[in-house]
Design a protein around this motif. Structure first.
Motif, PDB file in Angstrom:
ATOM      1  N   SER A   1       0.051  -4.709  15.063  1.00  0.00           N
ATOM      2  CA  SER A   1       0.533  -4.072  16.272  1.00  0.00           C
ATOM      3  C   SER A   1       1.757  -3.196  16.001  1.00  0.00           C
ATOM      4  O   SER A   1       1.853  -2.072  16.516  1.00  0.00           O
ATOM      5  CB  SER A   1       0.871  -5.141  17.315  1.00  0.00           C
ATOM      6  N   LEU A   2       2.696  -3.687  15.222  1.00  0.00           N
ATOM      7  CA  LEU A   2       3.903  -2.911  14.960  1.00  0.00           C
ATOM      8  C   LEU A   2       3.598  -1.671  14.133  1.00  0.00           C
ATOM      9  O   LEU A   2       4.114  -0.581  14.413  1.00  0.00           O
ATOM     10  CB  LEU A   2       4.945  -3.775  14.249  1.00  0.00           C
ATOM     11  N   MET A   3       2.781  -1.802  13.117  1.00  0.00           N
ATOM     12  CA  MET A   3       2.465  -0.638  12.295  1.00  0.00           C
ATOM     13  C   MET A   3       1.696   0.408  13.089  1.00  0.00           C
ATOM     14  O   MET A   3       1.866   1.624  12.875  1.00  0.00           O
ATOM     15  CB  MET A   3       1.675  -1.061  11.057  1.00  0.00           C
ATOM     16  N   ALA A   4       0.858  -0.033  14.036  1.00  0.00           N
ATOM     17  CA  ALA A   4       0.166   0.924  14.898  1.00  0.00           C
ATOM     18  C   ALA A   4       1.167   1.672  15.764  1.00  0.00           C
ATOM     19  O   ALA A   4       1.071   2.894  15.945  1.00  0.00           O
ATOM     20  CB  ALA A   4      -0.853   0.200  15.773  1.00  0.00           C
TER      21      ALA A   4
ATOM     22  N   ILE B   1      -2.476   3.302   7.545  1.00  0.00           N
ATOM     23  CA  ILE B   1      -2.462   3.046   6.102  1.00  0.00           C
ATOM     24  C   ILE B   1      -1.318   3.819   5.443  1.00  0.00           C
ATOM     25  O   ILE B   1      -0.589   3.294   4.594  1.00  0.00           O
ATOM     26  CB  ILE B   1      -3.818   3.429   5.479  1.00  0.00           C
ATOM     27  N   GLU B   2      -1.147   5.066   5.852  1.00  0.00           N
ATOM     28  CA  GLU B   2      -0.078   5.887   5.284  1.00  0.00           C
ATOM     29  C   GLU B   2       1.289   5.311   5.629  1.00  0.00           C
ATOM     30  O   GLU B   2       2.177   5.200   4.767  1.00  0.00           O
ATOM     31  CB  GLU B   2      -0.198   7.321   5.799  1.00  0.00           C
ATOM     32  N   ALA B   3       1.478   4.937   6.881  1.00  0.00           N
ATOM     33  CA  ALA B   3       2.777   4.383   7.300  1.00  0.00           C
ATOM     34  C   ALA B   3       3.075   3.084   6.568  1.00  0.00           C
ATOM     35  O   ALA B   3       4.222   2.832   6.154  1.00  0.00           O
ATOM     36  CB  ALA B   3       2.780   4.167   8.804  1.00  0.00           C
ATOM     37  N   ASN B   4       2.068   2.245   6.383  1.00  0.00           N
ATOM     38  CA  ASN B   4       2.282   0.977   5.683  1.00  0.00           C
ATOM     39  C   ASN B   4       2.684   1.211   4.230  1.00  0.00           C
ATOM     40  O   ASN B   4       3.589   0.537   3.707  1.00  0.00           O
ATOM     41  CB  ASN B   4       1.008   0.136   5.744  1.00  0.00           C
ATOM     42  N   THR B   5       2.047   2.177   3.577  1.00  0.00           N
ATOM     43  CA  THR B   5       2.371   2.450   2.177  1.00  0.00           C
ATOM     44  C   THR B   5       3.792   2.985   2.028  1.00  0.00           C
ATOM     45  O   THR B   5       4.574   2.526   1.187  1.00  0.00           O
ATOM     46  CB  THR B   5       1.365   3.453   1.592  1.00  0.00           C
ATOM     47  N   GLN B   6       4.127   3.967   2.870  1.00  0.00           N
ATOM     48  CA  GLN B   6       5.428   4.603   2.737  1.00  0.00           C
ATOM     49  C   GLN B   6       6.564   3.679   3.166  1.00  0.00           C
ATOM     50  O   GLN B   6       7.648   3.695   2.571  1.00  0.00           O
ATOM     51  CB  GLN B   6       5.464   5.894   3.572  1.00  0.00           C
ATOM     52  N   LYS B   7       6.319   2.870   4.175  1.00  0.00           N
ATOM     53  CA  LYS B   7       7.375   1.995   4.706  1.00  0.00           C
ATOM     54  C   LYS B   7       7.432   0.667   3.960  1.00  0.00           C
ATOM     55  O   LYS B   7       8.449   0.319   3.340  1.00  0.00           O
ATOM     56  CB  LYS B   7       7.134   1.753   6.202  1.00  0.00           C
ATOM     57  N   ASN B   8       6.354  -0.105   4.046  1.00  0.00           N
ATOM     58  CA  ASN B   8       6.379  -1.486   3.561  1.00  0.00           C
ATOM     59  C   ASN B   8       6.346  -1.596   2.043  1.00  0.00           C
ATOM     60  O   ASN B   8       6.814  -2.604   1.497  1.00  0.00           O
ATOM     61  CB  ASN B   8       5.211  -2.268   4.157  1.00  0.00           C
ATOM     62  N   HIS B   9       5.798  -0.600   1.373  1.00  0.00           N
ATOM     63  CA  HIS B   9       5.705  -0.678  -0.086  1.00  0.00           C
ATOM     64  C   HIS B   9       6.799   0.145  -0.760  1.00  0.00           C
ATOM     65  O   HIS B   9       7.662  -0.396  -1.457  1.00  0.00           O
ATOM     66  CB  HIS B   9       4.314  -0.229  -0.546  1.00  0.00           C
ATOM     67  N   ILE B  10       6.767   1.459  -0.525  1.00  0.00           N
ATOM     68  CA  ILE B  10       7.742   2.309  -1.217  1.00  0.00           C
ATOM     69  C   ILE B  10       9.145   2.087  -0.656  1.00  0.00           C
ATOM     70  O   ILE B  10      10.116   1.941  -1.412  1.00  0.00           O
ATOM     71  CB  ILE B  10       7.331   3.793  -1.095  1.00  0.00           C
ATOM     72  N   GLY B  11       9.259   2.046   0.650  1.00  0.00           N
ATOM     73  CA  GLY B  11      10.580   1.839   1.247  1.00  0.00           C
ATOM     74  C   GLY B  11      11.217   0.530   0.822  1.00  0.00           C
ATOM     75  O   GLY B  11      12.406   0.475   0.481  1.00  0.00           O
ATOM     76  N   SER B  12      10.428  -0.541   0.822  1.00  0.00           N
ATOM     77  CA  SER B  12      10.963  -1.845   0.418  1.00  0.00           C
ATOM     78  C   SER B  12      11.316  -1.866  -1.058  1.00  0.00           C
ATOM     79  O   SER B  12      12.303  -2.485  -1.469  1.00  0.00           O
ATOM     80  CB  SER B  12       9.947  -2.944   0.738  1.00  0.00           C
ATOM     81  N   ALA B  13      10.503  -1.181  -1.877  1.00  0.00           N
ATOM     82  CA  ALA B  13      10.801  -1.115  -3.312  1.00  0.00           C
ATOM     83  C   ALA B  13      12.109  -0.378  -3.558  1.00  0.00           C
ATOM     84  O   ALA B  13      12.932  -0.778  -4.392  1.00  0.00           O
ATOM     85  CB  ALA B  13       9.652  -0.445  -4.054  1.00  0.00           C
ATOM     86  N   MET B  14      12.315   0.711  -2.829  1.00  0.00           N
ATOM     87  CA  MET B  14      13.558   1.455  -2.986  1.00  0.00           C
ATOM     88  C   MET B  14      14.769   0.632  -2.541  1.00  0.00           C
ATOM     89  O   MET B  14      15.873   0.826  -3.030  1.00  0.00           O
ATOM     90  CB  MET B  14      13.493   2.760  -2.180  1.00  0.00           C
ATOM     91  N   ALA B  15      14.542  -0.295  -1.606  1.00  0.00           N
ATOM     92  CA  ALA B  15      15.632  -1.164  -1.150  1.00  0.00           C
ATOM     93  C   ALA B  15      15.861  -2.343  -2.079  1.00  0.00           C
ATOM     94  O   ALA B  15      16.813  -3.107  -1.884  1.00  0.00           O
ATOM     95  CB  ALA B  15      15.326  -1.671   0.260  1.00  0.00           C
TER      96      ALA B  15
ATOM     97  N   THR C   1       2.282  -7.096   3.014  1.00  0.00           N
ATOM     98  CA  THR C   1       1.274  -6.578   3.941  1.00  0.00           C
ATOM     99  C   THR C   1       0.549  -5.412   3.278  1.00  0.00           C
ATOM    100  O   THR C   1       1.195  -4.448   2.833  1.00  0.00           O
ATOM    101  CB  THR C   1       1.936  -6.120   5.253  1.00  0.00           C
ATOM    102  N   ILE C   2      -0.774  -5.506   3.214  1.00  0.00           N
ATOM    103  CA  ILE C   2      -1.594  -4.455   2.602  1.00  0.00           C
ATOM    104  C   ILE C   2      -2.573  -3.934   3.643  1.00  0.00           C
ATOM    105  O   ILE C   2      -3.274  -4.720   4.293  1.00  0.00           O
ATOM    106  CB  ILE C   2      -2.353  -4.980   1.371  1.00  0.00           C
ATOM    107  N   MET C   3      -2.624  -2.615   3.786  1.00  0.00           N
ATOM    108  CA  MET C   3      -3.606  -1.953   4.650  1.00  0.00           C
ATOM    109  C   MET C   3      -4.318  -0.894   3.823  1.00  0.00           C
ATOM    110  O   MET C   3      -3.670  -0.056   3.182  1.00  0.00           O
ATOM    111  CB  MET C   3      -2.916  -1.313   5.859  1.00  0.00           C
ATOM    112  N   GLU C   4      -5.654  -0.938   3.861  1.00  0.00           N
ATOM    113  CA  GLU C   4      -6.451   0.004   3.093  1.00  0.00           C
ATOM    114  C   GLU C   4      -7.811   0.178   3.759  1.00  0.00           C
ATOM    115  O   GLU C   4      -8.173  -0.616   4.649  1.00  0.00           O
ATOM    116  CB  GLU C   4      -6.614  -0.489   1.647  1.00  0.00           C
ATOM    117  N   TYR C   5      -8.548   1.171   3.334  1.00  0.00           N
ATOM    118  CA  TYR C   5      -9.877   1.382   3.894  1.00  0.00           C
ATOM    119  C   TYR C   5     -10.810   0.262   3.478  1.00  0.00           C
ATOM    120  O   TYR C   5     -10.753  -0.232   2.338  1.00  0.00           O
ATOM    121  CB  TYR C   5     -10.449   2.723   3.449  1.00  0.00           C
ATOM    122  N   ALA C   6     -11.662  -0.131   4.404  1.00  0.00           N
ATOM    123  CA  ALA C   6     -12.683  -1.138   4.108  1.00  0.00           C
ATOM    124  C   ALA C   6     -13.824  -0.499   3.328  1.00  0.00           C
ATOM    125  O   ALA C   6     -13.807   0.706   3.016  1.00  0.00           O
ATOM    126  CB  ALA C   6     -13.181  -1.769   5.396  1.00  0.00           C
ATOM    127  N   GLU C   7     -14.830  -1.291   3.018  1.00  0.00           N
ATOM    128  CA  GLU C   7     -15.941  -0.807   2.195  1.00  0.00           C
ATOM    129  C   GLU C   7     -16.701   0.334   2.863  1.00  0.00           C
ATOM    130  O   GLU C   7     -17.281   1.189   2.179  1.00  0.00           O
ATOM    131  CB  GLU C   7     -16.897  -1.960   1.893  1.00  0.00           C
TER     132      GLU C   7
END
Length: 627
Positions: A577-580, A452-466, A502-508
């Motif tokens: 698989s890649l994010m893992a 979840i942390e890697a997805n947020t920092q890479k796919n969200h913040i990193g892409s936004a900065m790009a 791509t969104i990854m977060e904790y389930a219920e």
């Protein structure tokens, strides 16, 4: 026999023009012309302000000047520049070569041969030294001027046959051979190749002229091996059904390029297990996607839905003014008028259906973004044909409307665009799955928090900065392109089809991971394009979506929508698989194992000595404080 002068009188040298006189006259006339113009410029206003006896100032001042200028211009056109001609080049002109050597009037001619001593004298006086041998018979007796630009004298003078520059230089008695006059089917391949090289036959005509598509490809390969001077044997060309390619998928064919085809799965989508064909040359891609499929399937599968289905085309229309452009936008927004456009659009197809029109004004331009449901076809040709019919209706209402381009780039096709990301194009799909913590640990070899942390920092913040547009994912384009190549889609449309969040977060339950991908512009079809080619049709058969949807309860477009869901689900598996791997720092090791040949073992770390002072500092890095 030789024609010579009996008296052997010397030829009179040609008189030279008086170059110095001509040059002097040029200078004088040019000075008079320029001086008169200068005089007029300086005294024009004064002459108009002074009183004169004649009511017309033209007769007092302009008329003499006009006469003078006319004389100067006549001289310029007739004589100016003669003295600047290169006299040497002029004397060497082929049009004058040999003319001064013909017998002059009054000179007698004889058909008797010259004595031997005349031959010896000619050799002695030859301007070209020992290389020149004077002819003794069957030629005209000529003297050659040194510097004429010839290495040896011609034996006879041939009159020039000047003609138009672009005239056909082939003999008039030889008619041009047309490809329509030749039956190429009975010729050997070498003869056909000869016609290609000479230009009698064009290489794009081979299929029609030979009637045998595979033979046409073989002959064309021979042509390009000759042109390129390269061996094309590494490119296969036999054993392929070119009948399906000609006139549909490719032109000027010289063979085909085999791509490795892998299969990932099974992946459970909406309760149905599906295998995913992937054509790629990137090692580790299929293996990684397959691992993600396993993680999803053992977790109960994923669920997918198509939220919107409409391919778009946006013609650019030009109006005389911005006000008229705004009038078009208002007219399209009226429900009764839209009904007229819809009727015209839908009349062009049995499967397409207009779903909406959005008008955008930019100055005098109007961009009408037509949204069309296209059944199981991807639909670009379908929507383009419908747009033309609808524009006919608009032109009846607005005669001053001009169609600039059937595609105004607001569609937007094969280019990154925010409009596709926001409004969608093709199939808008969302896919989700819940992966238990135990599966993340056992199958993906990672942990939920790190992913979840890697997805947020890479796919969200990193892409936004790009400044990414639709690029908030790890590798959606990899999967989209591999499936597109395998199933006969347009691979260039991976540009917009790879838009993915791509969104990854904790389930219920607070432990498992909820993962989803949102893809608003997947452009696919199961009919048309490359889907009819044998291998691509076979891959669609693996997915269970070959051809148009049929059977009880089937609706037009069901197969295309299912293929879009398969694409989205495969992207979800690959993202997992890649994010893992990234979260566990396994990516490099995985690629070294699956995508590289074994490398030699590096030297032990104890044997490596690095001199820190000799390392080149990165000039883009600032100095860091040691405190």
């Amino acid at each position: 026999m030789t024609k010579t002068s009996k008296s052997s009188k010397p030829l009179k040298p040609a008189s030279e023009p008086k170059w110095a006189v001509l040059q002097a006259m040029n200078v004088i006339v040019l000075a008079v012309f320029v001086g008169s113009i200068a005089y007029m410029v300086v005294n024009y206003r004064n002459s108009l302000s002074q009183p004169t006896e004649s009511p017309s100032p033209i007769t007092n001042m302009f008329f003499p000047m006009m006469v003078l200028w006319s004389c100067c211009l006549a001289y310029f056109f007739g004589f100016f520049g003669i003295s600047f001609v290169d006299t040497k080049v002029l004397s060497e002109s082929p049009s004058t070569y040999g003319l001064q050597h013909f017998p002059q009037p009054g000179e007698s001619e004889s058909e008797e041969e010259e004595p031997a001593n005349q031959e010896t004298k000619a050799k002695t006086n030859a301007p070209f030294g020992s290389l020149y041998v004077a002819p003794t018979h069957n030629t005209l007796s000529q003297n050659f001027t040194p510097g004429a630009g010839f290495n040896a004298p011609a034996t006879s003078h041939t009159a020039r046959s000047d003609g138009p520059i672009c005239s056909d230089k082939r003999p008039a008695t030889t008619p041009a051979v047309s490809a329509d006059d030749i039956d190429f089917t009975v010729l050997a391949d070498e003869e056909v190749l000869g016609h290609l090289i000479t230009g009698t036959l064009k290489d794009y005509q081979l299929e029609k002229k030979l009637g045998d598509y595979e033979r046409a490809v073989a002959v064309r390969r021979s042509l390009y091996e000759h042109v390129l001077e390269k061996d094309l044997s590494l490119i296969p060309h036999t054993g392929y059904d070119y009948n399906k390619v000609f006139g549909a998928n490719c032109e000027i064919v010289i063979g085909y390029v085999p791509l490795p085809l892998g299969l990932a799965g099974p992946l459970i989508i909406n309760g149905e297990p599906v295998y995913i064909p992937m054509a790629t040359t990137e090692g580790c891609l299929v293996a990684s996607t397959n691992r993600g499929c396993k993680a999803i399937s053992v977790s109960g599968g994923c669920y997918s839905v198509v939220m919107k289905d409409a391919i778009t085309r946006a013609p650019c229309l030009r109006m005389p003014s911005a006000m008229r452009a705004a009038a078009v936008k208002r007219w399209v927004g009226v429900p009764e008028n839209y009904a007229l456009l819809e009727q015209a659009f839908n009349s062009t197809t049995n499967y397409g259906k207009l779903a909406g029109v959005e008008a955008t004004v930019a100055g005098r331009n109007v961009y009408l973004r037509f949204n069309c449901m296209s059944g199981d076809a991807m639909g670009m040709n379908m929507v383009s044909k419908g747009c033309l019919k609808a524009i006919d209706v608009l032109q009846a209402q607005f005669p001053d409307l001009v169609l600039i381009a059937i595609s105004g780039n607001m569609c937007t096709d094969k280019k990154p665009a925010a409009i596709n990301w926001i409004l969608g194009r093709g199939k808008s799909v969302v896919v989700e799955a819940i992966i238990p913590e135990s599966v993340v640990t056992s199958v993906l070899k990672s942990n939920v928090a790190a992913m979840i942390e890697a997805n947020t920092q890479k796919n969200h913040i990193g892409s936004a900065m790009a400044g990414a547009i639709g690029g908030f994912n790890a590798q959606a384009a990899n999967i989209v392109t591999a499936i597109y190549l395998a199933t006969g889609q347009d691979p260039a449309q991976n540009v917009e089809s790879s838009n993915c969040l791509t969104i990854m977060e904790y389930a219920e339950d607070g432990k498992s991971m909820h993962v989803s991908v949102t893809m608003p512009s997947i452009e696919v079809g199961t009919v048309g394009g490359g889907t009819h080619l044998p291998a691509q049709a076979g891959c669609l058969e693996i997915c269970g979506v070959r051809g148009a949807a049929k059977g009880p309860g089937a609706q037009p477009g069901d197969n295309a929508r299912k293929l879009a869901q398969i694409v989205g689900a495969a992207v979800l598996a690959a993202e997992l698989s890649l994010m893992a791997a990234l979260a566990a720092n396994h990516l490099v090791n995985s690629h070294m194992q699956h995508n590289r040949k074994p490398a030699e073992a590096p030297a032990p770390a104890s044997d490596l000595k690095v001199n820190a002072s000799s390392m080149r500092k990165n000039m883009s890095m600032p100095e860091l404080s040691s405190k």
